[in-house]
Enzyme design. Structure first.
Site, PDB file in Angstrom:
ATOM      1  N   LYS A  44      79.989  24.347  25.052  1.00 28.52           N
ATOM      2  CA  LYS A  44      80.377  24.396  26.469  1.00 28.52           C
ATOM      3  C   LYS A  44      81.705  23.685  26.727  1.00 28.52           C
ATOM      4  CE  LYS A  44      79.580  25.242  30.828  1.00 28.52           C
ATOM      5  NZ  LYS A  44      79.838  26.628  31.225  1.00 28.52           N
ATOM      6  N   ARG A  64      76.013  21.757  24.414  1.00 34.56           N
ATOM      7  CA  ARG A  64      77.248  21.153  23.890  1.00 34.56           C
ATOM      8  C   ARG A  64      77.443  21.398  22.394  1.00 34.56           C
ATOM      9  NH1 ARG A  64      79.397  17.623  27.447  1.00 34.56           N
ATOM     10  NH2 ARG A  64      80.720  16.782  25.816  1.00 34.56           N
ATOM     11  N   CYS A  81      79.251  18.562  20.735  1.00 37.49           N
ATOM     12  CA  CYS A  81      78.266  17.545  20.374  1.00 37.49           C
ATOM     13  C   CYS A  81      77.763  16.844  21.648  1.00 37.49           C
ATOM     14  CB  CYS A  81      78.788  16.474  19.435  1.00 37.49           C
ATOM     15  SG  CYS A  81      79.360  17.107  17.865  1.00 37.49           S
ATOM     16  N   HIS A 139     101.138  51.760  26.130  1.00 39.93           N
ATOM     17  CA  HIS A 139     102.137  51.170  25.231  1.00 39.93           C
ATOM     18  C   HIS A 139     101.551  50.788  23.879  1.00 39.93           C
ATOM     19  CE1 HIS A 139     105.249  51.092  28.317  1.00 39.93           C
ATOM     20  NE2 HIS A 139     104.227  50.921  29.146  1.00 39.93           N
ATOM     21  N   TRP A 155      77.933  20.032  16.978  1.00 39.26           N
ATOM     22  CA  TRP A 155      78.795  21.209  16.828  1.00 39.26           C
ATOM     23  C   TRP A 155      79.783  20.802  15.752  1.00 39.26           C
ATOM     24  CZ3 TRP A 155      83.962  22.529  17.240  1.00 39.26           C
ATOM     25  CH2 TRP A 155      84.240  23.900  17.408  1.00 39.26           C
ATOM     26  N   LYS A 159      83.850  37.487  28.648  1.00 34.67           N
ATOM     27  CA  LYS A 159      82.395  37.326  28.782  1.00 34.67           C
ATOM     28  C   LYS A 159      81.683  38.146  27.714  1.00 34.67           C
ATOM     29  CE  LYS A 159      82.103  34.492  30.649  1.00 34.67           C
ATOM     30  NZ  LYS A 159      83.099  33.699  31.289  1.00 34.67           N
ATOM     31  N   GLU A 166      88.740  38.482  32.086  1.00 33.70           N
ATOM     32  CA  GLU A 166      87.517  37.692  32.168  1.00 33.70           C
ATOM     33  C   GLU A 166      86.302  38.525  31.744  1.00 33.70           C
ATOM     34  OE1 GLU A 166      86.792  34.735  32.205  1.00 33.70           O
ATOM     35  OE2 GLU A 166      84.761  34.587  32.984  1.00 33.70           O
ATOM     36  N   GLU A 196      82.188  36.679  24.050  1.00 30.72           N
ATOM     37  CA  GLU A 196      81.586  35.410  23.682  1.00 30.72           C
ATOM     38  C   GLU A 196      80.069  35.460  23.597  1.00 30.72           C
ATOM     39  OE1 GLU A 196      82.225  31.990  26.233  1.00 30.72           O
ATOM     40  OE2 GLU A 196      82.254  33.213  28.010  1.00 30.72           O
ATOM     41  N   ASN A 237      80.766  12.137  18.825  1.00 30.48           N
ATOM     42  CA  ASN A 237      81.289  13.381  19.373  1.00 30.48           C
ATOM     43  C   ASN A 237      82.807  13.261  19.327  1.00 30.48           C
ATOM     44  OD1 ASN A 237      82.019  15.590  20.919  1.00 30.48           O
ATOM     45  ND2 ASN A 237      81.493  14.619  22.865  1.00 30.48           N
ATOM     46  N   GLY A 238      83.463  14.151  18.597  1.00 31.48           N
ATOM     47  CA  GLY A 238      84.924  14.083  18.508  1.00 31.48           C
ATOM     48  C   GLY A 238      85.387  14.264  17.075  1.00 31.48           C
TER      49      GLY A 238
HETATM   50  C1  AGP Z   1      84.120  30.572  29.209  1.00 27.96           C
HETATM   51  O1  AGP Z   1      83.007  31.360  29.331  1.00 27.96           O
HETATM   52  C2  AGP Z   1      84.148  29.642  28.101  1.00 27.96           C
HETATM   53  N1  AGP Z   1      82.976  28.913  27.931  1.00 27.96           N
HETATM   54  C3  AGP Z   1      85.445  28.866  27.920  1.00 27.96           C
HETATM   55  O2  AGP Z   1      86.467  29.802  27.825  1.00 27.96           O
HETATM   56  C4  AGP Z   1      85.835  27.802  28.977  1.00 27.96           C
HETATM   57  O3  AGP Z   1      86.176  28.421  30.173  1.00 27.96           O
HETATM   58  C5  AGP Z   1      87.001  26.970  28.429  1.00 27.96           C
HETATM   59  O4  AGP Z   1      86.582  26.316  27.263  1.00 27.96           O
HETATM   60  C6  AGP Z   1      87.553  25.977  29.407  1.00 27.96           C
HETATM   61  O5  AGP Z   1      86.616  25.032  29.788  1.00 27.96           O
HETATM   62  P1  AGP Z   1      86.853  24.076  31.028  1.00 27.96           P
HETATM   63  O6  AGP Z   1      86.915  24.926  32.225  1.00 27.96           O
HETATM   64  O7  AGP Z   1      85.661  23.158  31.021  1.00 27.96           O
HETATM   65  O8  AGP Z   1      88.130  23.346  30.785  1.00 27.96           O
END
Ligand code: AGP
Length: 602
Positions: free
Chosen positions: A597, A27, A2, A500, A74, A481, A477, A484, A100-101
């Site tokens: 984000k 956000r 949010c 395994h 969100w 990517k 990683e 997501e 937000n929260g």
């Molecule tokens: C990564 O592409 C994501 N958006 C997510 O995994 C992110 O890295 C994670 O939420 C941690 O966020 P931060 O680094 O702001 O703590």
């Protein structure tokens, strides 16, 4: 999760708010809404959908008034629909607020308020707050007192923006475990979840801390403690980010812009920390119990950090997801423990909770953070900034490679202090680190080939990413990517693990991306590639050895660099592959479904 933006000044509030909401859309973006005030009346427009569609459909830019608050959502409580969009109001319609929260005790409060005759129009936890303030107003001498009384009863995390018709010259903003920052202009004042929302108008900011609220008017602000109402002196900080840094600069998406910004960002990370890294390394050199905590991409950076600390400083850190650490490590930390928290936003709820727990238990806490002044920097004893600049795309790219840069610098300096590696080796690594921006430029040159590859693979159902040593976090990683933003199922594996179990999933044409730089485990990687090929996988190999050309279906030639530094350039083709697959599949890579984000709730 949010985004909140508030404005009070001499401009049409709706214009400032709509622009701010667009910059905060990363956000959360399932619904949005605005409240403005004019002539003692509140005007509210809100609904489910993206800001641009809603602005046109509902006429956000036609709203009157020079003070107002906006929100992009969100969803946590209540599905994304028009009535659950914020702002939420009390029964009288005189109080409107955005949130937000999460309010953990909202069900209990809602029951109590229903019993007192309040009527609810949404399923949100947020609406409860508006009714609670309305209820407290009945027995308070003024609005601020009612607000404080109501907020004391809330359990959970909240950043709030509140407007009340009875006080036409002000807005209220509250922070408790969700970010909020004030923007101090000339005859106008702003508040937002993040600085880019108002950066066009001012770069002078005041960060609120947990348990504080601000009363803003067009030419003043005062910050007070929520529990006592006592005034808190706050300093104004000048932010060096420019608006261009927070805009797309001609790229179709923020993510692509941010991928291309990596050479510059890495340089800034190096220069920004050069002077201070020695002092930080000295402060932590004596700790033997080291625990990295982080989530998501930052967790992958922590894993790379572990390999760097092991190989260079001969320290064996533990790496824990912050969400696990907070429930499992309480009895395992004390004042001999060093916790290194990695978080780009500095606002991730689980990471902040882990840091607070570590502090409570007497541990030393070092934070590796991108967002200046964020909560993590205020909890930590020591902070290293990554200097990546604002990252708007939900998928972390430049903040990851700058985290790796800073961790590499730290590991080198630790090894130097402890004497666990030769000066010649450390110097060579430093020289190579300075060259990584060039290596990233070289990796970026594969863009065209990766787009073609994405075209060929866009209908694949599963992807596997394999790596060993420092290549293992790179595999994780790459898979994250892809998941997501392209919504394709992907798994990152240590290549040794393939046999395994996961090898059973490899069949004709399944893409396997192999991270195979020269180094200790190169030959083993070649064997793993051959195992996958024998099951007719389609292998894409990243490496610097021509040998890969013979064994893989596609060879992405990477520049030669010390194996310990490979995570920086090697992730770049994986970011581009995920980006192109997302775009080709019709997804918006900047705003992937279901994600936000900053994950500011558990
Ligand atoms: C990564 O592409 C994501 N958006 C997510 O995994 C992110 O890295 C994670 O939420 C941690 O966020 P931060 O680094 O702001 O703590």
């Amino acid at each position: 999760m949010c985004g909140i933006i508030g404005y009070i000044g001499d401009r049409p509030a709706c214009e400032v708010i709509v622009k701010g909401l667009k910059r905060l859309e990363y956000r959360g973006y399932d619904s949005a809404g605005i409240v403005t005030e004019e002539g003692g009346r509140l005007y509210i427009k809100k609904g489910a959908g993206r800001i641009d569609e809603l602005a046109e459909k509902l006429g956000f830019l036609e709203m009157p008034g020079k003070r107002g608050i906006g929100h992009t959502r969100w969803a946590t409580h209540g599905v994304p629909n028009d009535s659950n969009a914020h702002p939420q109001t009390d029964c009288s319609g005189e109080i409107a607020l955005v949130h937000n929260g999460i309010i953990e005790n909202f069900a209990e409060l809602r029951g109590e308020l229903l019993g007192k005759g309040h009527t609810f129009k949404s399923d949100t936890d947020t609406e409860t707050i508006a009714h609670l303030i309305e209820e407290e107003l009945k027995s308070s001498s003024n609005f601020e007192e009612a607000l404080r009384k109501a907020l004391k009863r809330l359990k959970g995390s909240f950043a709030l923006g509140i407007i009340y018709t009875g006080e036409p010259d002000r807005l209220y903003f509250v922070r408790n475990e969700s970010p909020l920052v004030l923007g101090i202009g000339d005859g106008e004042t702003f508040a937002a979840s993040d600085i880019p929302a108002f950066l066009e108008y001012t770069n002078r900011v005041v960060f609120l801390d947990d348990g504080e609220y601000a009363v803003i008017t067009m030419d003043s602000y005062v910050v007070k403690k929520l529990d006592t109402g006592e005034v808190v002196e706050k300093s104004v900080q000048e932010i060096t980010w420019t608006l261009e840094m927070a805009e797309k600069a001609g790229y179709p998406h923020f993510m692509l812009k941010e991928i291309h910004e990596q050479p510059r960002a890495i340089k800034d990370a190096i220069h920004g920390n050069r002077e201070i890294i020695r002092g930080i390394a000295e402060e932590i050199a004596n700790y033997d119990r080291i625990i990295f905590v982080a989530m998501g991409t930052s967790y992958h950076a922590a894993l790379v950090g572990k390999y760097l600390f092991q190989r260079l400083a001969k320290k064996v850190p533990i790496v824990e997801e912050a969400s696990e650490f907070r429930y499992e490590f309480e009895d395992l930390i004390d004042d001999r423990t060093l916790v290194i928290a990695i978080t780009q936003s500095g606002e991730t709820a689980d990471t902040l909770a882990a840091m607070k727990l570590a502090k409570k238990k007497g541990a030393k806490v070092l934070a590796v953070v991108n967002v200046v002044g964020s909560m993590a920097t205020r909890i930590a004893d020591l902070t290293l900034y990554t200097h990546a600049g604002p990252e708007i795309g939900v998928a972390a790219t430049k903040t990851y490679t700058t985290q790796l840069t800073v961790l590499t610098m730290l590991a080198i300096e630790l090894a130097r202090i402890i004497g666990t590696a030769s000066e010649e080796h450390l110097r060579r690594l430093e020289e190579e680190l300075i060259r990584t921006p060039e290596l990233v430029e070289l990796a970026l040159k594969h863009d065209g080939a990766l787009r073609e590859l994405a075209e060929a693979l866009m209908d694949s159902r599963d992807f596997f990413y394999i790596g060993r040593g420092v290549g293992f976090p790179t595999a994780l990683e790459g898979a994250l990517k892809l998941k997501e933003i392209s919504y394709i199922h992907a798994e990152g594996l240590s290549a040794g693990e393939l046999k395994h179990g996961p090898l059973a999933l490899i069949e004709d044409g399944v893409p396997v991306v192999a991270i195979a730089p020269s180094g200790k485990t190169f030959e083993k990687m070649v064997s793993n590639i051959e195992e996958a090929k024998a099951r007719r996988a389609f292998v894409i190999a990243l490496g610097d050895s021509k040998k890969l050309e013979k064994v893989a279906d596609v060879f992405i030639q990477m520049p030669e660099v010390d194996e310990l530094l490979t995570p920086i350039p090697y992730v770049v083709p994986l970011q581009l592959l995920a980006y192109h697959l997302a775009v080709l599949r019709g997804n918006d890579p900047d705003k992937p479904r279901n994600l936000a984000k900053s994950v500011t709730v558990e």
